[in-house]
Structure formats: structure tokens, C-alpha cells
Design an enzyme around this catalytic site. Structure first.
Site, PDB file in Angstrom:
ATOM      1  N   LYS A 171       0.768  -1.088   0.167  1.00  0.00           N
ATOM      2  CA  LYS A 171      -0.056   0.128  -0.071  1.00  0.00           C
ATOM      3  C   LYS A 171       1.067   1.335   0.198  1.00  0.00           C
ATOM      4  CE  LYS A 171      -4.167  -1.419  -0.105  1.00  0.00           C
ATOM      5  NZ  LYS A 171      -5.003  -1.199  -1.249  1.00  0.00           N
ATOM      6  N   ASP A 199       0.166  -0.067  -4.687  1.00  0.00           N
ATOM      7  CA  ASP A 199      -1.243   0.392  -4.778  1.00  0.00           C
ATOM      8  C   ASP A 199      -1.489   1.753  -4.096  1.00  0.00           C
ATOM      9  OD1 ASP A 199      -4.012   0.805  -5.077  1.00  0.00           O
ATOM     10  OD2 ASP A 199      -4.495  -1.361  -4.115  1.00  0.00           O
ATOM     11  N   GLU A 225      -0.631   0.202  -9.073  1.00  0.00           N
ATOM     12  CA  GLU A 225      -2.283   0.008  -9.209  1.00  0.00           C
ATOM     13  C   GLU A 225      -2.934   1.270  -8.797  1.00  0.00           C
ATOM     14  OE1 GLU A 225      -3.971  -3.563  -7.614  1.00  0.00           O
ATOM     15  OE2 GLU A 225      -5.430  -2.617  -6.494  1.00  0.00           O
ATOM     16  N   GLU A 251     -10.493  -1.476 -10.712  1.00  0.00           N
ATOM     17  CA  GLU A 251     -11.616  -2.048  -9.449  1.00  0.00           C
ATOM     18  C   GLU A 251     -12.933  -1.267  -9.425  1.00  0.00           C
ATOM     19  OE1 GLU A 251      -8.409  -1.966  -6.588  1.00  0.00           O
ATOM     20  OE2 GLU A 251     -10.218  -0.994  -5.156  1.00  0.00           O
ATOM     21  N   ASP A 274     -13.470  -6.810 -10.851  1.00  0.00           N
ATOM     22  CA  ASP A 274     -13.679  -7.659 -10.084  1.00  0.00           C
ATOM     23  C   ASP A 274     -15.068  -8.137 -10.274  1.00  0.00           C
ATOM     24  OD1 ASP A 274     -14.802  -8.620  -7.175  1.00  0.00           O
ATOM     25  OD2 ASP A 274     -13.085  -7.272  -6.139  1.00  0.00           O
ATOM     26  N   HIS A 301      -9.114  -7.813  -9.660  1.00  0.00           N
ATOM     27  CA  HIS A 301      -9.356  -7.396  -8.205  1.00  0.00           C
ATOM     28  C   HIS A 301     -10.106  -8.408  -7.577  1.00  0.00           C
ATOM     29  CE1 HIS A 301     -11.085  -4.721  -5.096  1.00  0.00           C
ATOM     30  NE2 HIS A 301      -9.916  -4.420  -4.911  1.00  0.00           N
ATOM     31  N   GLU A 334      -5.228 -12.316  -6.702  1.00  0.00           N
ATOM     32  CA  GLU A 334      -4.975 -11.280  -5.258  1.00  0.00           C
ATOM     33  C   GLU A 334      -5.627 -11.952  -4.183  1.00  0.00           C
ATOM     34  OE1 GLU A 334      -6.993  -7.359  -5.632  1.00  0.00           O
ATOM     35  OE2 GLU A 334      -5.884  -6.849  -3.793  1.00  0.00           O
TER      36      GLU A 334
HETATM   37 CA    CA Z   1      -6.600  -1.877  -4.871  1.00  0.00          CA
END
Ligand code: CA
Length: 380
Positions: A171, A199, A225, A251, A274, A301, A334
């Protein structure tokens, strides 16, 4: 066969240790589980993703108020007809967000009914398996109160490597200089043999994102991402054309119509629909076909419960690599490792990584059974 009931099960539970990412705190995990019951006694299961802190009641209202009257007494095998009717009915107040999240949950549940009635896993009904297992990447690296960074993140990265993961996703989105140092620090800690993604959850603009991407070229990030908010197609195109690392997003895009401008503009290297959010199995197969026509990679996702995970694995089995070759870049799974009290317990038989791979479930429908006691425990 007829649909005789459609049940929305909103579930939610507070986290013992809340965590945060670039867009704020996550204090609880929630989901909307969809059950479709048929007149011959089959229950099919689907999931509508709750992004971040999204309340499950919103998608539940779409299902109870709009879709249930439309679905009752219909044949679940008319799954694509029902998809188009649900989308068209909600078009003036939908086209994305919780409306399409809700359609996704219904669509997965319809495919689960079809699979259970034929005793076949969904991937056998949508073209077959390009692969029987998939390499997962660990999603984690959320931050907690009183955490020490980057020290705690280094420990987390080494735990994933020790557990057998060959890839994980950081992250970022906490500031330009902090992110640049962070990516370099994690790369130095794990060495060169682990695939690292990052991301930002839409925390930057093209100018700030470009600075991070350029300044970390030597760290070999596999993909960045959601560096930008999902409205900034031009910004994505700009950073994609400047970046050695792949640029990924999707996503927060919904349906064929949502992905069409991004694919035709060649704005992304990797799209990330997703199945529990972007339109279910039916629509995500079409999005995958559009991606293939544009020769664009697809890595789904996944952030839901075990139901969404199982459905995602059915979808991943059916994805051709783009393009096909002897040694192509394959889709990845993921594999969310962040705190989630019911992710594993909601299904019977955990979906786990063994020898660095996750097997595609081969049971009927989504391939796993749902634990009704756990569903009742967390129902709100
Ligand atoms: Ca994400």
C-alpha cells in the site's frame, strides 16, 4: 427450473485492530451475500463486494426492491437475459457502484445455481480451464495505529516470502518522498526474486504519480495500481506512456460500457475487473474478451469473502493469457491477507496456497459450500 426466492444477506463485523490505507480507516469488514433459491431445492450463492467501508445495505436494497421482483419465477439458465434486464432496469439510477455490485452478486449466484444443477464447476460452463492453479500475490501492508513504518512492513514482507509467496502488493499513497523511500526499502529487504506491486488507491495526480514511478524505476515494481482517481483517463494514459512498470486499474470501473473507453484509449497496461463488483461472471467474461481484442492484460481485483474468492478463481481459470504464447505473462490471484474475521470461515474448506499456488476449486458451481452458521452469526 424456476427462481422461487432471492435473499440478500448483509454481513458485517468490527475489526479488533482497525487499519488504514491512503483513503482512510477500515474499522469493519462487510459484505453482501446473495442467495438464489430454486423450486427444485438448489441454493446458489454470490457476493456483492463492499469496497472499503461501503455499507452492504445499499446493494441489498437494489436486490430486494428492484431485482427480486424481476427474478422471481424466471429460469436461472437465462442468466445473460436476466443480466441485461437488471442492468437496463437500473440504468437511470445505476450504471456503476452498488447497482452493478448487486447485479454481480445475483449473476454469480445464478451461475452457482446452474453449476450445482449440472454438477459442474462454473469454469467448465464458460469455456473451460486455461489453468488448474494460479500464482497468488499477497495483498496486505495496511497500516495500524502505533505501527512503525517501514519496520513493520519489512517484517510483513519477510513473512510473505517465508510463507512461500513469490509476489506481494504494497500500500502506498502516503506522500511522494515517503513512498519512494518505502519502495526502495522493501525491495532491499526482500531482494530481487520477489515480484513487488504498489497500490496508491487513487491518491495522486499524473504529475505526482510520475515522480514516484520514475524515481523507483531501479526497484523493478511489476505494476502500479490505482495511482490516480478512476475519473482521470487522460492522466493514466500519460503515466502509462512514461512508465517502465505496468500501469493497472479498474476496480472502480463497471461493466462493458465502463471499460470500453479505457481499452479503446489504451490507457492501462493491466485491467482489474472484480467479478463481485464489475458485473459478475457474465459481464467479466465479456470484459475479458474486450481486453483480449485490445491485447491488454487482465489481473482481477479480489477483496471479498471466500465466496467471492471462489467465484474469482472460476473466472481466472477461464482467462486466456493475453496474448497466448509458450511462456506468457499469466493472470495472478489477488490473495487478501488483511484482517477479515469471516473471509475463511464463511466457506467450508479453506482456499489456501500450497507450494506457491492456489488450486481452482473443482466442486459444482463456485466450487465451495457455504457455512450457514457463519452467515447467521455475522448477519446484520
Ligand atoms: Ca486496490
Amino acid at each position: 427450473m424456476k427462481i422461487c426466492d432471492v435473499v440478500a444477506h448483509p454481513i458485517s463485523v468490527p475489526l479488533d485492530t482497525p487499519f488504514y490505507f491512503s483513503q482512510g480507516w477500515v474499522n469493519k469488514r462487510s459484505s453482501l451475500i446473495v442467495e438464489i433459491v430454486t423450486d427444485d431445492g438448489i441454493s446458489g450463492w454470490g457476493e456483492s463486494l463492499c469496497h472499503g467501508q461501503q455499507p452492504p445495505h445499499i446493494a441489498a436494497a437494489f436486490i430486494e426492491q428492484v431485482f427480486k421482483p424481476l427474478l422471481l419465477n424466471r429460469n436461472p439458465f437465462d442468466v445473460e437475459v436476466l443480466w441485461e434486464q437488471m442492468y437496463n432496469t437500473t440504468r437511470p439510477f445505476g450504471q456503476g457502484g452498488a447497482a452493478v455490485n448487486a447485479i454481480s452478486g445475483v449473476d454469480i449466484a445464478l451461475w452457482d445455481v446452474i453449476g450445482r444443477s449440472l454438477s459442474k464447476p462454473i469454469h467448465q460452463l464458460i469455456g473451460g480451464a486455461f489453468r488448474t492453479s494460479v500464482t497468488p500475490y499477497a495483498t496486505g501492508f495496511y497500516r495500524v495505529a502505533n505501527g512503525k513504518y517501514p519496520d513493520d512492513a519489512i517484517d510483513e514482507a519477510l513473512r510473505y516470502v517465508d510463507a512461500g509467496f513469490s509476489a506481494f502488493k504494497l500500500k502506498i499513497g502516503f506522500g511522494i518522498e515517503e513512498d519512494i523511500d518505502y519502495i526502495h526499502t522493501i525491495r532491499a529487504a526482500v531482494g530481487d526474486n520477489t515480484r513487488i506491486m504498489a497500490d496508491a488507491n487513487g491518491a495522486y495526480n499524473a504529475a505526482t504519480a510520475r515522480r514516484i514511478i520514475k524515481s523507483t524505476e531501479d526497484a523493478g515494481v511489476y505494476f502500479f495500481e490505482e495511482m490516480l482517481p478512476p475519473e482521470d483517463l487522460q492522466g493514466y494514459k500519460e503515466i502509462k506512456n512514461e512508465s517502465k512498470a505496468f500501469i493497472a486499474a479498474g476496480e472502480q470501473l463497471f461493466g462493458k460500457a465502463g471499460y470500453q473507453p479505457w481499452l479503446s484509449a489504451s490507457a492501462l497496461d493491466i485491467i482489474q475487473p472484480d467479478v463481485c463488483s464489475s458485473g459478475g461472471i457474465t459481464e467479466c467474461k465479456k470484459i475479458a474478451a474486450m481486453a483480449q481484442a485490445h491485447n491488454t492484460m487482465l489481473v482481477p481485483h479480489v477483496w471479498g469473502s471466500g465466496i467471492g474468492l471462489a467465484a474469482s478463481l472460476q473466472f481466472i481459470a477461464s482467462l486466456p493469457s493475453t496474448p497466448l504464447s509458450l511462456n506468457p505473462l499469466e493472470p495472478m490471484l489477488e490473495f487478501d491477507r488483511s484482517a477479515h474475521p469471516f473471509r475463511t470461515d464463511l466457506i467450508q474448506g479453506a482456499i489456501t496456497m500450497e507450494a506457491g499456488e492456489v488450486q481452482i476449486p473443482t466442486g459444482a458451481g463456485i466450487g465451495v459450500e457455504v457455512n450457514r452458521e457463519v452467515l447467521e452469526k455475522y448477519r446484520i
